[in-house]
Design an enzyme around this catalytic site. Structure first.
Site, PDB file in Angstrom:
ATOM      1  N   LYS A  22      43.105  66.935  -4.332  1.00 57.77           N
ATOM      2  CA  LYS A  22      43.513  67.123  -2.748  1.00 57.77           C
ATOM      3  C   LYS A  22      44.254  66.117  -2.532  1.00 57.77           C
ATOM      4  CE  LYS A  22      40.976  65.966   0.696  1.00 57.77           C
ATOM      5  NZ  LYS A  22      41.425  65.059   1.829  1.00 57.77           N
ATOM      6  N   ASN A  23      44.291  65.051  -2.776  1.00 59.22           N
ATOM      7  CA  ASN A  23      44.884  63.735  -2.275  1.00 59.22           C
ATOM      8  C   ASN A  23      46.251  63.453  -2.846  1.00 59.22           C
ATOM      9  OD1 ASN A  23      43.377  63.352  -0.178  1.00 59.22           O
ATOM     10  ND2 ASN A  23      42.306  61.735  -0.828  1.00 59.22           N
ATOM     11  N   ARG A 102      45.144  64.313   9.176  1.00 62.03           N
ATOM     12  CA  ARG A 102      45.879  63.035   9.428  1.00 62.03           C
ATOM     13  C   ARG A 102      47.002  62.876   8.364  1.00 62.03           C
ATOM     14  NH1 ARG A 102      45.118  58.321  11.179  1.00 62.03           N
ATOM     15  NH2 ARG A 102      46.219  57.429   9.483  1.00 62.03           N
ATOM     16  N   CYS A 126      39.758  59.288  14.006  1.00 59.69           N
ATOM     17  CA  CYS A 126      39.014  60.422  13.420  1.00 59.69           C
ATOM     18  C   CYS A 126      37.700  59.816  13.248  1.00 59.69           C
ATOM     19  CB  CYS A 126      39.637  60.823  12.104  1.00 59.69           C
ATOM     20  SG  CYS A 126      39.481  59.794  10.682  1.00 59.69           S
ATOM     21  N   ARG A 131      41.929  54.386  11.999  1.00 57.67           N
ATOM     22  CA  ARG A 131      43.152  54.913  11.177  1.00 57.67           C
ATOM     23  C   ARG A 131      44.454  54.784  11.767  1.00 57.67           C
ATOM     24  NH1 ARG A 131      41.262  59.704   7.795  1.00 57.67           N
ATOM     25  NH2 ARG A 131      42.484  58.809   6.136  1.00 57.67           N
ATOM     26  N   VAL A 133      48.389  53.884  12.206  1.00 57.77           N
ATOM     27  CA  VAL A 133      49.740  54.115  11.623  1.00 57.77           C
ATOM     28  C   VAL A 133      50.748  53.134  11.605  1.00 57.77           C
ATOM     29  CG1 VAL A 133      49.304  56.685  11.443  1.00 57.77           C
ATOM     30  CG2 VAL A 133      50.530  55.825  13.396  1.00 57.77           C
ATOM     31  N   ASP A 134      50.103  51.879  12.080  1.00 61.40           N
ATOM     32  CA  ASP A 134      51.364  50.701  12.336  1.00 61.40           C
ATOM     33  C   ASP A 134      52.033  50.457  11.108  1.00 61.40           C
ATOM     34  OD1 ASP A 134      48.692  50.076  11.569  1.00 61.40           O
ATOM     35  OD2 ASP A 134      49.074  47.802  11.796  1.00 61.40           O
ATOM     36  N   ASP A 316      36.077  57.013  -1.029  1.00 60.42           N
ATOM     37  CA  ASP A 316      35.802  58.423  -1.208  1.00 60.42           C
ATOM     38  C   ASP A 316      34.605  58.831  -1.893  1.00 60.42           C
ATOM     39  OD1 ASP A 316      37.839  58.733   0.521  1.00 60.42           O
ATOM     40  OD2 ASP A 316      39.275  59.408  -0.855  1.00 60.42           O
ATOM     41  N   ILE A 338      36.932  49.732   3.367  1.00 56.81           N
ATOM     42  CA  ILE A 338      38.049  50.507   3.796  1.00 56.81           C
ATOM     43  C   ILE A 338      38.130  50.934   5.024  1.00 56.81           C
ATOM     44  CG2 ILE A 338      40.012  52.081   2.942  1.00 56.81           C
ATOM     45  CD1 ILE A 338      39.242  49.920   0.775  1.00 56.81           C
ATOM     46  N   ARG A 408      37.196  71.792   3.316  1.00 63.39           N
ATOM     47  CA  ARG A 408      38.646  71.071   3.516  1.00 63.39           C
ATOM     48  C   ARG A 408      38.868  70.562   2.210  1.00 63.39           C
ATOM     49  NH1 ARG A 408      39.705  67.013   8.154  1.00 63.39           N
ATOM     50  NH2 ARG A 408      41.283  66.976   7.238  1.00 63.39           N
TER      51      ARG A 408
HETATM   52  N1  EPU Z   1      45.466  51.277   7.728  1.00 61.09           N
HETATM   53  C1  EPU Z   1      46.134  50.320   8.745  1.00 61.09           C
HETATM   54  N2  EPU Z   1      47.576  50.735   9.137  1.00 61.09           N
HETATM   55  C2  EPU Z   1      47.932  51.837   8.806  1.00 61.09           C
HETATM   56  C3  EPU Z   1      47.598  52.499   7.688  1.00 61.09           C
HETATM   57  C4  EPU Z   1      46.433  52.207   7.440  1.00 61.09           C
HETATM   58  O1  EPU Z   1      45.558  49.383   9.252  1.00 61.09           O
HETATM   59  O2  EPU Z   1      49.003  52.044   9.222  1.00 61.09           O
HETATM   60  C5  EPU Z   1      44.288  50.846   7.367  1.00 61.09           C
HETATM   61  C6  EPU Z   1      43.235  51.938   7.370  1.00 61.09           C
HETATM   62  O3  EPU Z   1      42.858  51.968   8.817  1.00 61.09           O
HETATM   63  C7  EPU Z   1      41.990  51.724   6.440  1.00 61.09           C
HETATM   64  C8  EPU Z   1      43.079  51.109   5.049  1.00 61.09           C
HETATM   65  O4  EPU Z   1      44.234  50.625   6.156  1.00 61.09           O
HETATM   66  O5  EPU Z   1      41.359  50.662   6.877  1.00 61.09           O
HETATM   67  C9  EPU Z   1      43.384  52.185   4.340  1.00 61.09           C
HETATM   68  O6  EPU Z   1      43.824  53.248   4.648  1.00 61.09           O
HETATM   69  P1  EPU Z   1      44.920  53.927   3.797  1.00 61.09           P
HETATM   70  O7  EPU Z   1      46.152  53.939   4.566  1.00 61.09           O
HETATM   71  O8  EPU Z   1      44.887  53.793   2.523  1.00 61.09           O
HETATM   72  O9  EPU Z   1      44.307  55.496   3.911  1.00 61.09           O
HETATM   73  P2  EPU Z   1      44.944  57.226   3.992  1.00 61.09           P
HETATM   74  O10 EPU Z   1      46.192  57.007   3.398  1.00 61.09           O
HETATM   75  O11 EPU Z   1      45.073  57.271   5.542  1.00 61.09           O
HETATM   76  C10 EPU Z   1      44.029  58.025   2.005  1.00 61.09           C
HETATM   77  C11 EPU Z   1      43.206  59.259   1.812  1.00 61.09           C
HETATM   78  C12 EPU Z   1      41.742  59.096   2.158  1.00 61.09           C
HETATM   79  C13 EPU Z   1      41.058  57.857   1.537  1.00 61.09           C
HETATM   80  C14 EPU Z   1      42.230  56.521   1.735  1.00 61.09           C
HETATM   81  C15 EPU Z   1      41.718  55.277   1.097  1.00 61.09           C
HETATM   82  C16 EPU Z   1      44.619  61.098   1.424  1.00 61.09           C
HETATM   83  C17 EPU Z   1      45.150  62.540   2.237  1.00 61.09           C
HETATM   84  N3  EPU Z   1      43.663  60.358   2.295  1.00 61.09           N
HETATM   85  O12 EPU Z   1      43.852  58.094   3.474  1.00 61.09           O
HETATM   86  O13 EPU Z   1      41.104  60.265   2.031  1.00 61.09           O
HETATM   87  O14 EPU Z   1      39.871  57.508   1.868  1.00 61.09           O
HETATM   88  O15 EPU Z   1      43.384  56.968   1.096  1.00 61.09           O
HETATM   89  O16 EPU Z   1      41.635  55.573  -0.420  1.00 61.09           O
HETATM   90  O17 EPU Z   1      45.220  60.859   0.471  1.00 61.09           O
HETATM   91  C18 EPU Z   1      39.379  61.914   2.022  1.00 61.09           C
HETATM   92  O18 EPU Z   1      39.909  62.566   1.007  1.00 61.09           O
HETATM   93  O19 EPU Z   1      38.233  62.163   2.437  1.00 61.09           O
HETATM   94  C19 EPU Z   1      39.881  60.758   2.375  1.00 61.09           C
HETATM   95  C20 EPU Z   1      39.663  60.298   3.732  1.00 61.09           C
END
Ligand code: EPU
Length: 429
Positions: A22-23, A102, A126, A131, A133-134, A316, A338, A408
């Site tokens: 999926k990811n 997201r 969520c 989470r 997006v900064d 995950d 995380i 999902r």
């Molecule tokens: N973070 C920030 N600022 C940002 C982005 C992230 O502070 O701008 C923080 C997040 O809050 C978190 C950490 O950085 O504490 C890591 O977040 P990351 O950006 O790596 O997560 P993501 O890209 O939103 C993806 C997967 C998640 C998985 C995480 C960690 C996809 C679609 N989603 O999320 O998958 O848990 O990486 O490996 O690839 C799931 O599939 O159930 C799922 C939640």
């Protein structure tokens, strides 16, 4: 809404085919926005999130054909998607769609890189944490995008195109790395991404982008270098196997006992999790066809695990390991680093008879002799599947409500488990 009914206590034996990840599928579909040509993706899992992203891309004018059929028609397992973003008719991704998933926020990168502008709703919080997006915004700014936040939307502009730059992430972020890669692929000049996420899905997307004509090196390491190109072309790419699905079924087998071949699974995608499983006393054997997981009558040993970015133990799989540890012979500790709020499964596991104490980001699990079936519910994908794992070992009947969350991210979970001897069925109202 559908429910899953499980009567626990049956060992699992046989084979489970592992689907495409999926990811990886989600960012690969989004990468199709970078080119006017058709991107063909093979081994795409049949999941609700994939369907939702088809709708989101459709809103931008992207045409998605599934194995010669239109979206919504039935497809077989491991489908082929033909994605054409020839004409992008709208560079806005509205709140109603982005708030449902997201990862759809990531469309901001290819849209601004190719079209010079994008207006994408902030995804908001969520169930598993805030989470933000900064860091995604920071990455785009480093590549020359002008960013404004207007009425809950991120508006990114680069009228003369993006330019290469240095991006150093203060924290490992999967979404940030995907965003940086897609934007840099079409930027003028060289981009260096430091402290990049090393998750296998990043490598899969980089491979696909390189097939499309991008010049990316170092994906899979913490330093990725991208030489921007003026345009990308179509390509054909097969999605890598889902390491989280693999780990989930491995834990299910560990929980029930038995012997199952996880077909197409690749051990190097989840070595951290397989090492933890081996410590519990489960036999993990890589084979030519996948990974064999076996546990005979012996009990499970407790393990202490801390979630970390790849190659560490993945967040995950945290909920699934916790379900497993509820039956260990002794006390285990699981620390989540995380996401700050990824413990919704705890209270539901406790309803099944588990003994778990939460202290900040650490859960202490005291293994119990038996779990007892009960109606349960979870509000995110991985938490839901941890309840399925617990239900497979619980005495009597467990009903997992809100199966929407499972659908999902897990393809035909009840079918795959039932084929291996589990007493599990979907109940549709
Ligand atoms: N973070 C920030 N600022 C940002 C982005 C992230 O502070 O701008 C923080 C997040 O809050 C978190 C950490 O950085 O504490 C890591 O977040 P990351 O950006 O790596 O997560 P993501 O890209 O939103 C993806 C997967 C998640 C998985 C995480 C960690 C996809 C679609 N989603 O999320 O998958 O848990 O990486 O490996 O690839 C799931 O599939 O159930 C799922 C939640």
């Amino acid at each position: 809404m559908d429910r899953i009914r499980i009567v626990g206590g049956k060992p699992l034996t046989g084979a489970i085919p592992i689907s495409g990840a999926k990811n990886a599928t989600l960012p690969l579909m989004i990468a199709a926005l970078l080119t006017e040509d058709t991107l063909v993706l093979d081994n795409v899992p049949h999941l609700a999130d994939v369907g939702l992203l088809e709708r989101i891309l459709g809103n931008h004018g992207v045409d998605v054909m599934i194995a010669g059929k239109r979206p919504g028609e039935n497809g077989a397992n491991g489908r082929t998607l033909h994605i054409s973003a020839k004409n992008i008719v709208d560079t806005t991704a509205p709140y109603e769609l982005v708030s449902k998933m997201r990862a759809s926020f990531w469309v901001v990168a290819p849209l601004v890189a190719r079209m010079g502008e994008a207006k994408v709703s902030m995804p908001g919080g969520c169930a598993i944490g805030t989470r933000p997006v900064d860091l995604l915004i920071m990455a785009l700014e480093k590549l020359g995008a002008e960013i404004e936040i207007e009425g809950g939307y991120v508006v990114a502009r680069a009228k003369n195109g993006l330019r290469g730059g240095e991006i150093e992430f203060p924290k490992v972020t999967v979404g940030g790395t995907h965003t940086a890669l897609m934007a840099a692929a079409l930027a003028r000049g060289t981009t260096v991404i430091e402290n990049a996420a090393r998750e296998p899905e990043i490598g899969d997307v980089a491979d696909c982008l390189n097939k499309m004509g991008a010049k990316i090196s170092g994906a899979g390491t913490a330093r990725i270098v991208v030489e921007g190109v003026a345009r990308l072309n179509g390509a054909r790419h097969s999605v890598l196997p889902d390491r989280i699905e693999t780990g989930t079924y491995a834990m299910a087998v560990a929980m029930t006992g038995g012997d199952v071949l996880l077909q197409n699974a690749r051990p190097e995608l989840l070595q951290g999790a397989l090492d933890a499983l081996a410590q519990t006393g489960v036999t993990v054997t890589p084979t030519n066809e996948g990974i064999r997981i076996a546990r005979n009558g012996a009990g499970l040993m407790p393990v202490d695990v801390t979630t970390e970015p790849f190659p560490g133990f993945p967040t995950d799989l945290q909920a699934q390991l916790m379900a497993l540890m509820t039956r260990a012979k002794g006390t285990s500790r699981i620390t989540e680093t995380i996401f700050e709020n990824r413990f919704m499964h705890v209270q539901e596991l406790v309803r099944l008879g588990a003994r778990i104490q939460l202290d900040g980001q650490t859960a202490t699990i005291e293994g119990v002799e038996r779990l007892n079936g009960a109606p349960v519910m979870a509000t995110d994908l991985r938490a839901s599947v941890s309840l399925v794992i617990a239900g497979l070992a619980a005495e009597g009947e467990t009903v997992v409500n809100r199966v929407y969350h499972l659908d999902r991210g897990f393809e035909r979970v009840e079918e795959k488990l039932a084929r291996c001897g589990a007493e599990i069925e979907r109940i549709s109202d």
